[in-house]
Design a protein around this motif. Structure first.
Motif, mmCIF file in Angstrom:
data_model
loop_
_atom_site.group_PDB
_atom_site.id
_atom_site.type_symbol
_atom_site.label_atom_id
_atom_site.label_comp_id
_atom_site.label_asym_id
_atom_site.label_seq_id
_atom_site.Cartn_x
_atom_site.Cartn_y
_atom_site.Cartn_z
ATOM 1 N N MET A 84 0.811 -1.210 0.000
ATOM 2 C CA MET A 84 0.000 0.000 0.000
ATOM 3 C C MET A 84 0.846 1.263 0.000
ATOM 4 N N GLU A 85 1.932 1.280 0.778
ATOM 5 C CA GLU A 85 2.762 2.491 0.865
ATOM 6 C C GLU A 85 3.303 2.883 -0.504
ATOM 7 N N PHE A 86 3.692 1.900 -1.321
ATOM 8 C CA PHE A 86 4.264 2.192 -2.640
ATOM 9 C C PHE A 86 3.175 2.584 -3.633
ATOM 10 N N ALA A 87 1.962 2.067 -3.444
ATOM 11 C CA ALA A 87 0.857 2.518 -4.290
ATOM 12 C C ALA A 87 0.603 4.009 -4.066
ATOM 13 N N HIS A 88 0.686 4.452 -2.817
ATOM 14 C CA HIS A 88 0.507 5.881 -2.550
ATOM 15 C C HIS A 88 1.660 6.699 -3.130
ATOM 16 N N LEU A 89 2.886 6.167 -3.067
ATOM 17 C CA LEU A 89 4.030 6.878 -3.644
ATOM 18 C C LEU A 89 3.872 7.036 -5.158
#
Length: 649
Positions: free
Chosen positions: A22-27
């Motif tokens: 999820m963190e990389f999807a937001h990035l």
């Protein structure tokens, strides 16, 4: 502080990612806003482009893409929290050309990749995280298949950079450094499959989501909701998982029945609002807290029991330590379920699982064929956990989950017809339990008094009742042995008072009652509890929760404690029960189990009456036993005793 970091070579702006986090999807969203690309390239082969884009357009409904490779079936889950899917989705939404630049290879080796927990990006940012991964990747020589793929991606990036001004490249961080080096070298057209005819796209069955999604459904739903502006919260909320009704609402025609799906959907929306301002990276740790609190809310609505603060603290400590055993910062869903079952109970674990596995948009019937896939199909292994929501004896031919199949009203207001306020009585099995517990507390109090009267002395001529090891070790420097004399107290214990909650606000436990024992084996009892009309569970049967109670033996002696003017100076309901115990006890000693000891004034009053208060801290008693004891039922009419077993679980 900006968490984003981009690797730039030529006019290519590359974002290093971990897949399905999820963190990389937001990035990816942040990178898209910063770069404003006129072309997006992602690490997927172009042979699956048509079906992949069809699955992306179906979002937020989940899809699973499948094709054959090397004699096996390859599955690609299209879910919102995957950075590659997010990149493709943004490109489609903004009409930016999208290119799938990876090389399609039939046989790709499967080997374990160990990466730090993606939550570290939330704390330290992407740059130091990526630097650490690169250091590890440099020590591992790439496989031949990786080299082919990296050369192919670098070649296609060269072609895109020649025709576009700003290229956003989303790529796994294991490959990115080598691709950036190959980008500046002369490369040939990559060798690989250019077409596939066996690519299929299916709808993922809702019951499979919790098992195969990389991010569990609750977290994916939070991310999906926060992609667009959140609707304003509606107040007050009427959603509840509890199927009981307030008596006055029943008289007026009853509440509207709220579906379980609507309740879970409201919990997801409420949690999405509590994750912080819009546009900020969702904090996974805060999301887990929201999941716990919402599950605790449902648990309280269904069982009437509150998750205590110490259980909450133990849950997160257990889950953290479990995650550390796997070298992770935060636990996964399996570890949190294990913590929920261990630190609270199976009912809470089931409520936790039900919310964690809920994804609002998924349906079992769409325009695509629906596919059921298990973790064994995708990952080659699974961890299993079982819930036993209630300790029922499972007989042959019977369903052990009795609480899930309990009786319901045929029409709203049906159960109110069974009320007969003049014939109020208790439920006998609960009377037996509470009388037994009162006797046990008397034994505990007597044992405590005996221990207080016991003494230790140096050994001279008699061993008395045995060696006192604690006192001997404490005085080891004296080089003498201490012996212990146990002095039994001759006094018997009279009344028993148990206080769960002092109710200083005088609002949580408004129902005050005094009733007499029905025979010589029962005590007189006075108690304060929740309103019976607040939780109707059967025809003339209500479920209540004790705030506190007194047991006085022998029976049929106690007048109404709550209207007695002798106790009007009591500050709390619990104190009023203690004063009644001092009055009605035929023995010198009175047991008082409560979170706090009584006031010194009450102790002085007890001494003047020739009584002694034996205080037992509530925390020293079994929390599991107290939890079971605290819930009781009031029957409006003795005839309800014959049918109560069908409605009480």
């Amino acid at each position: 502080m900006s968490l984003l970091h981009l690797e730039n070579f030529g006019n290519v702006h590359a974002l290093p990612i971990l897949h399905y986090r999820m963190e990389f999807a937001h990035l990816v969203r942040e990178a898209f806003d910063r770069v404003r690309p006129d072309c997006v390239a992602i690490e997927l082969p172009g042979t699956i482009e048509a079906q992949f884009l069809r699955g992306v357009r179906r979002l937020p409904e989940l899809s699973i893409l499948a094709y054959g490779a090397g004699g096996q079936t390859v599955f690609l889950i299209i879910e919102p929290a995957d950075p590659l899917v997010e990149g493709a989705r943004l490109a489609l939404e903004h009409d930016v050309p999208l290119h799938l630049v990876d090389v399609d290879i039939d046989r790709y080796p499967s080997y374990p990749e160990s990466f730090p927990d993606s939550y570290a990006v939330q704390r330290i940012g992407l740059k130091p995280y990526y630097d650490e991964v690169v250091q590890v990747a440099r020590r591992t020589p790439p496989a031949i298949e990786d080299q082919r793929r990296e050369r192919g991606m670098a070649y296609r990036l060269q072609q895109l950079s020649a025709t576009h001004e700003r290229v956003l490249f989303i790529c796994g961080m294991y490959h990115l450094e080598r691709i950036s080096q190959l980008f500046h070298e002369p490369l040939a057209f990559p060798h690989g499959r250019v077409k596939r005819g066996d690519v299929s796209l299916s709808n993922l069955h809702p019951e499979c989501c919790h098992e195969i999604l990389a991010e569990h459904p609750f977290l994916s739903a939070l991310y999906e909701l926060r992609r667009s502006p959140l609707p304003e919260e509606e107040r007050p909320s009427g959603a509840t998982l509890r199927k009981s009704f307030h008596a006055f609402e029943l008289i007026l025609g009853g509440k509207k029945e709220v579906s379980e799906r609507a309740v879970l959907d409201e919990s997801v929306q409420r949690s999405a609002r509590h994750l912080g301002p819009e546009g900020v990276m969702p904090d996974r740790q805060r999301a887990f807290l929201c999941l716990f609190l919402e599950a605790a809310r449902h648990y309280a609505q269904e069982t009437g029991e509150q998750v205590q603060f110490w259980q909450k603290r133990t849950f997160f400590r257990f889950a953290r330590n479990y995650a550390l055993l796997g070298s992770m910062l935060l636990p996964d869903l399996f570890q949190m379920l294990a913590a929920a079952r261990s630190c609270v109970d199976d009912n809470f674990a089931y409520a936790f699982f039900r919310l964690a596995s809920f994804y609002p948009w998924q349906k079992d019937a769409t325009d695509l064929p629906t596919l059921r896939v298990s973790a064994d199909d995708l990952w080659g292994g699974a961890r299993k956990i079982r819930f036993r929501p209630k300790e029922q004896r499972k007989s042959k031919g019977l369903n052990g989950l009795k609480m899930l199949n309990r009786k319901r009203e045929a029409r709203p207001g049906e159960w109110i017809d069974g009320f007969d306020p003049s014939g109020i009585c208790s439920y006998p099995p609960e009377d037996i339990t509470i009388e037994a517990y009162g006797k046990n507390l008397k034994k505990v109090g007597a044992r405590q008094l005996s221990e207080e009267q016991s003494r230790s002395e140096p050994f001279t001529t008699s061993m008395l009742d045995g060696i006192d090891m604690r006192e001997t070790l404490r005085n080891l420097h004296e080089k003498r042995i201490y012996v212990r004399e146990n002095r039994r107290v001759k006094s018997e214990v009279g009344c028993v008072v148990v206080i769960f909650d002092e109710d200083r606000g005088r609002t949580r436990f408004p129902y005050c009652m005094t009733w007499h024992g029905e025979h010589d084996q029962e005590s007189d009892m006075a108690f304060y509890a929740t309103e019976p009309a607040g939780n109707i569970v059967g025809p003339g049967i209500s479920r209540c929760e004790y705030g506190g109670f007194i047991l006085s033996y022998p029976p049929r002696r106690m007048s109404d404690v709550w209207s007695d003017p002798d106790y009007r100076f009591a500050l709390t309901k619990g104190e009023k029960l203690l004063l009644a115990a001092l009055d009605y006890s035929l023995e010198k000693d009175v047991i008082y189990a409560a979170p706090k000891p009584p006031r010194s004034y009450i102790k002085q009053l007890a001494a003047r009456l020739g009584r002694r208060i034996v205080y037992l801290p509530l925390g020293s008693l079994s929390p599991l036993t107290l939890k079971k004891l605290r819930i009781f039922h009031i029957l409006f009419g003795r005839d309800k005793r014959d049918i109560a077993k069908d409605y009480i679980w």
